[in-house]
Scaffold this active site. Structure first.
Site, PDB file in Angstrom:
ATOM      1  N   GLU A 162      27.110 -11.859  10.567  1.00 50.64           N
ATOM      2  CA  GLU A 162      26.974 -12.249  12.001  1.00 50.64           C
ATOM      3  C   GLU A 162      25.807 -11.342  12.524  1.00 50.64           C
ATOM      4  OE1 GLU A 162      30.516 -11.484  14.333  1.00 50.64           O
ATOM      5  OE2 GLU A 162      29.367 -10.872  16.101  1.00 50.64           O
ATOM      6  N   GLU A 167      24.274  -8.464  23.513  1.00 48.54           N
ATOM      7  CA  GLU A 167      25.432  -8.414  23.998  1.00 48.54           C
ATOM      8  C   GLU A 167      25.205  -7.359  25.149  1.00 48.54           C
ATOM      9  OE1 GLU A 167      28.786  -8.131  20.589  1.00 48.54           O
ATOM     10  OE2 GLU A 167      27.232  -6.951  20.220  1.00 48.54           O
TER      11      GLU A 167
END
Length: 567
Positions: A162, A167
């Protein structure tokens, strides 16, 4: 000798991945996939490019204790006036047998790729409780409802790998405007240690370009074209580098969970995306690199810098460095000098490097290899391990290292605690007090170099480790610039208060209210020249020649060091 070896081991770990830090190694030029979200009014998202992932995982909830339903409603995702809008809303919504109080959208790109650059221009919500994300998963991930799952979903997370390009909202302990990038691999997942971040202004009102540059050698994250974090394991294995297979993009806003409590007055928040662009190099290349040169740069006791440069019509040159310690593979844009700091070296040792140049298509420079050699210097530095804290506490402790490099001092701290996540490090200067952000090397190891120091001067520093839910501050440590590992580092959290008449002649008369257990005298090269454990208040120094020395006084576990002039 043992201390020398330990010091080298610590410095080797600290520098293990530094040679690739904060550089884009391969430039990708050809636009291979994009969505500009051009529209004259409100439209649905382009179904040929995007898939709505709405299926809830087994158990009825999304991961990380999130509280939203992802939907394909136009109120949660649409294109309007040239922008994609992903909207998280407070509204009851029932789907798949579950009712939730929030809705949002989670988009999968229907395009997957191996190596390249992603640029996403967006403005993101900063509302409490929101978790906007621009990220990637391996095409082979076994995740029900994902676009590629039905045909390619053979691999569990995190084995698929990932890549989190952006974020926000899950780092409440960080300053306002902090955006985070992260990588999840079998060797580090969930609260991963592979994290980088930077500060961006006006996240909710201004557009920023969030980028990820992915080559066979490293993954670099950029904000508005400026690199701030590079992931580059020195030795790549399936455990730490599952990034050798195709990945696809995800855009979403999650709600609650690790993003924290959602305020009762929350109504909605939007992530607005101007464009998504993916670049690769698609031209067939049959020409070999030219004008390849390799020379030696800076040399320390544990590292040798190699300066590499070459030209290639493709725009990129790949380098392979072979030596007794193994092989380092890296790349750089054509015609741009590449600095490679080779770590894990022993002091006072000659190393021979055989270096080859090629392009990413495998065409080799005609005169490969170039052979260069260099000899590392002797060690000039100090190191240690401790769990002492000025504030907070350490469950295991930390390593620290001070190394003199000319008139600079490289300070490195490594947090050993495994129960702390999202760690950042701030270097504290004791007097006058000052704070400096340290550079993350790898994992929880951080470094900073202070410049323009004077040999013989004493510097005093500690480190504040900030992490999820708190902070811990190390003891202050003093280091005499130019001294070596025999001296080690003196704690001054609880210094031994003592005095003596300086300069001294024949005898040192030490005055202290504390009980003195031991006195040591070192010369300015760090060699112990006198030690006394019996008579610790009047020390005979008649055998010492004139000059400057370091006087170390011990009381229990505490220690202080002062300069001493012998007449």
């Amino acid at each position: 000798m043992k201390k020398n070896t330990l010091f080298q081991m610590l410095l080797s770990i600290l520098l293990a991945t530094q040679f690739g830090f904060a550089q884009v190694d391969v430039v990708y030029n050809n636009l291979v996939w994009s969505d500009e979200f051009d529209s004259n009014g409100v439209e649905a998202i382009n179904a040929t490019k995007w898939h709505h992932q709405i299926q809830i995982p087994s158990g009825g909830n999304w991961y990380n204790d999130e509280v939203q339903h992802y939907t394909d409603q136009p109120t949660n995702s649409s294109v309007n006036g040239g922008f994609l809008n992903i909207v998280a809303k407070k509204e009851p919504y029932t789907s798949q047998g579950y009712t939730k109080q929030y809705t949002s959208a989670r988009l999968n790109s229907k395009f997957a790729f191996l190596y390249g650059r992603v640029d996403i221009r967006a403005k993101i919500p900063t509302n409490q409780g929101t978790w906007p994300a621009l990220w990637m998963l391996g095409k082979n991930v076994n995740e029900d409802g994902a676009y590629f799952d039905a045909i390619y979903g053979t691999t569990d997370w995190p084995v698929c790998g990932e890549i989190d390009i952006l974020e926000h909202g899950i780092t409440s302990w960080q300053p306002a405007g902090y955006v985070q990038s992260a990588l999840h691999t079998p060797s580090s997942f969930g609260n991963t240690t592979n994290i980088g971040g930077t500060i961006a202004a006006n996240l909710g009102t201004d557009y920023h370009v969030y980028s990820m540059n992915w080559s066979p050698f490293q993954i670099t994250f950029l904000l508005d074209g400026v690199a701030y974090y590079t992931y580059n394991p020195a030795v790549k294995t399936p455990s730490n580098w599952p990034f050798n297979a195709e990945q696809y993009l995800l855009l979403n806003i999650a709600m609650g969970g690790v993003a924290g409590t959602i305020p009762s007055n929350f109504t909605q928040a939007a992530m607005v995306v101007d464009y998504v662009r993916i670049y690769q190099n698609t031209a067939i290349d049959t020409q070999a690199p030219t004008n390849f040169v390799a020379t030696v740069g800076a040399v320390t006791s544990s590292t040798i810098e190699l300066l590499l440069n070459g030209n290639d019509n493709s725009g990129n040159v790949s380098y392979s460095i072979n030596y007794s310690g193994g092989t380092i593979n890296t790349a750089n844009p054509s015609g741009v000098q590449k600095s490679v700091v080779v770590p894990n070296l022993n002091p006072n040792t000659n190393y021979i490097f055989s270096i080859t140049a090629s392009d990413l298509s495998g065409n080799n420079y005609v005169s490969n290899p170039i052979v260069v050699s260099a000899t590392t210097t002797s060690v000039t530095g100090c190191f240690g391990t401790s769990s002492l804290a000025q504030s907070g506490s350490f469950s295991t402790g930390y390593n620290y290292a001070f190394e003199t490099l000319g008139t600079n001092v490289k300070i490195t701290y490594g947090l050993l605690d495994t129960d702390k996540v999202g760690v950042v490090a701030i270097l504290w200067r004791q007097n006058p007090f000052g704070e400096t952000q340290m550079t993350n090397v790898t994992g929880n190891i951080f470094t900073h170099t202070i410049t323009g120091q004077t040999i013989g001067n004493t510097i005093i520093y500690g480190v504040k480790f900030a992490y999820t839910g708190g902070m811990s501050v190390t003891n202050y440590y003093s280091y005499v610039v130019g001294s070596n590992c025999v001296l080690e580092v003196a704690s001054i959290q609880e210094p031994v208060e003592f005095s003596f008449i300086n300069p001294v002649e024949d005898f040192i008369n030490i005055n202290s209210e504390a009980e003195i257990n031991k006195v040591e005298v070192y010369n300015m090269t760090g060699i112990l020249v006198l030690e006394s454990k019996s008579d610790t208040q009047k020390i005979d120094i008649t055998n010492l020649s004139q000059g400057i020395y370091l006087l170390a006084v011990y009381s229990g576990d505490n220690k202080s060091v002062k300069k001493m002039i012998v007449k």
